[in-house]
Design a protein around this motif. Structure first.
Motif, PDB file in Angstrom:
ATOM      1  N   ARG A   1       6.722  10.334  -4.384  1.00 29.59           N
ATOM      2  CA  ARG A   1       8.042   9.666  -4.472  1.00 29.59           C
ATOM      3  C   ARG A   1       8.270   9.024  -5.829  1.00 29.59           C
ATOM      4  O   ARG A   1       9.336   9.186  -6.421  1.00 29.59           O
ATOM      5  N   ASP A   2       7.222   8.339  -6.353  1.00 33.16           N
ATOM      6  CA  ASP A   2       7.402   7.599  -7.615  1.00 33.16           C
ATOM      7  C   ASP A   2       6.106   7.592  -8.425  1.00 33.16           C
ATOM      8  O   ASP A   2       5.398   6.585  -8.469  1.00 33.16           O
ATOM      9  N   PRO A   3       5.778   8.712  -9.076  1.00 33.80           N
ATOM     10  CA  PRO A   3       4.510   8.799  -9.824  1.00 33.80           C
ATOM     11  C   PRO A   3       4.407   7.773 -10.952  1.00 33.80           C
ATOM     12  O   PRO A   3       3.330   7.274 -11.236  1.00 33.80           O
ATOM     13  N   ASP A   4       5.561   7.419 -11.534  1.00 37.99           N
ATOM     14  CA  ASP A   4       5.536   6.392 -12.592  1.00 37.99           C
ATOM     15  C   ASP A   4       4.980   5.070 -12.067  1.00 37.99           C
ATOM     16  O   ASP A   4       4.127   4.440 -12.691  1.00 37.99           O
TER      17      ASP A   4
ATOM     18  N   PRO B   1      -0.524   9.370  -0.883  1.00 35.42           N
ATOM     19  CA  PRO B   1      -0.008  10.585  -1.536  1.00 35.42           C
ATOM     20  C   PRO B   1       1.530  10.620  -1.531  1.00 35.42           C
ATOM     21  O   PRO B   1       2.163  11.072  -2.483  1.00 35.42           O
ATOM     22  N   GLU B   2       2.120  10.080  -0.461  1.00 33.68           N
ATOM     23  CA  GLU B   2       3.594  10.066  -0.376  1.00 33.68           C
ATOM     24  C   GLU B   2       4.184   9.174  -1.476  1.00 33.68           C
ATOM     25  O   GLU B   2       5.220   9.501  -2.062  1.00 33.68           O
TER      26      GLU B   2
ATOM     27  N   ILE C   1       0.840  -1.213   0.000  1.00 36.95           N
ATOM     28  CA  ILE C   1       0.000   0.000   0.000  1.00 36.95           C
ATOM     29  C   ILE C   1       0.867   1.252   0.000  1.00 36.95           C
ATOM     30  O   ILE C   1       0.623   2.197  -0.762  1.00 36.95           O
ATOM     31  N   GLU C   2       1.953   1.223   0.768  1.00 34.13           N
ATOM     32  CA  GLU C   2       2.774   2.438   0.883  1.00 34.13           C
ATOM     33  C   GLU C   2       3.558   2.725  -0.402  1.00 34.13           C
ATOM     34  O   GLU C   2       4.120   3.810  -0.559  1.00 34.13           O
ATOM     35  N   ASP C   3       3.552   1.766  -1.326  1.00 35.27           N
ATOM     36  CA  ASP C   3       4.246   2.003  -2.610  1.00 35.27           C
ATOM     37  C   ASP C   3       3.315   2.560  -3.684  1.00 35.27           C
ATOM     38  O   ASP C   3       3.760   3.186  -4.639  1.00 35.27           O
TER      39      ASP C   3
END
Ligand code: APR
Length: 235
Positions: free
Chosen positions: A46-49, A41-42, A35-37
């Protein structure tokens, strides 16, 4: 009899037989992704791709999926029930609508894009990338219009009004592990509603429900809807 108002909460289990994975069943989405990946929002900052890729896959699966008899039965109930039938869904697919129904999407929708810069909403392309410019402000800040963990679900005041004014609250295909949706049964019961859970197994909140129907949604939901409508016709 004054036709009663029914509020129905749906979860991933209603779309499982349409081929869309659930989150917490064996092999579910949260077994394969953190979930945290992909769902905070964080994670997007951190990694929109990676986040876009996760939702692009789910959007493509949703585009291929067809409603199952459970979705059609709820659309039929919305059309034929003499009172009001409100569907509140935690799902971000559009199978309720594809079946001819309407739903309040408290966790957002895969079919919509949201600009994190100006808040503009627009239809989401099948494949979203971080380079997509917002059609309103031009910023390269569009994200899936999904409510992530730590964010406030949509239309909660409207949902609370429905929970406080319904005669029957039904939860279909949800594990009852994520609030505020998991608390809806208690809120509706406190306001005087009868409560029914339709699921394949027990959920975290099963004890809070008056009645239960156990089985596959594609079988249990049409059977329940038929019984509801037959009951009205006999009055
Ligand atoms: N028929 C009926 N119930 C089913 C079926 C089926 N064919 N298949 C699965 N289920 C039930 C499971 O027993 C389980 O209780 O559906 C439920 C699915 O639970 P979850 O995977 O936890 O899905 P959901 O409850 O919708 O998750 C809530 O969590 O991760 C967040 O935002 C996400 O909206 C999601 C929320």
């Amino acid at each position: 009899m004054v036709a009663s108002k029914i509020v129905i909460l749906t979860g991933a289990g209603i779309s499982a037989e349409s081929g869309l994975g659930t989150f917490r069943d064996n092999g579910g989405l949260w077994d394969r992704h953190r979930i945290e990946d992909v769902a905070t929002p964080e994670a997007f900052a951190r990694d929109p791709d990676l986040v876009h890729s996760f939702y692009n896959t789910r959007r493509a699966q949703a585009a291929q999926a067809e409603p199952n008899p459970a979705h059609f039965a709820l659309a039929w109930l919305q059309a034929d029930w003499p009172g009001e039938v409100v569907i509140v869904t935690q799902n971000v697919d559009w199978l309720h609508e594809k079946a001819g129904g309407t739903a309040i999407h408290m966790h957002g929708e895969l079919s919509r894009a949201l600009c994190a810069n100006c808040g503009h909403r627009s239809p989401a392309p099948l494949v979203m990338t971080p380079a997509d410019p917002c059609r309103a402000c031009g910023a390269r800040a569009t994200r899936p219009d999904i409510v992530w963990f730590g964010e406030i679900p949509y239309r909660m005041e409207e949902i609370a009004d429905h929970l406080h004014s319904c005669d029957l609250f039904v939860a279909i295909g949800t594990s009852g592990q994520v609030y505020p949706a998991a608390g809806f049964v208690t809120e509706a019961a406190y306001a005087g509603a009868r409560t029914l859970e339709i699921n394949m197994t027990d959920s975290e909140t099963s004890a809070a429900f008056d009645d239960h129907r156990v089985g596959l949604a594609s079988q249990t939901v049409p059977a329940w809807v038929t019984a509801q409508l037959d009951g009205v016709r006999q009055l």
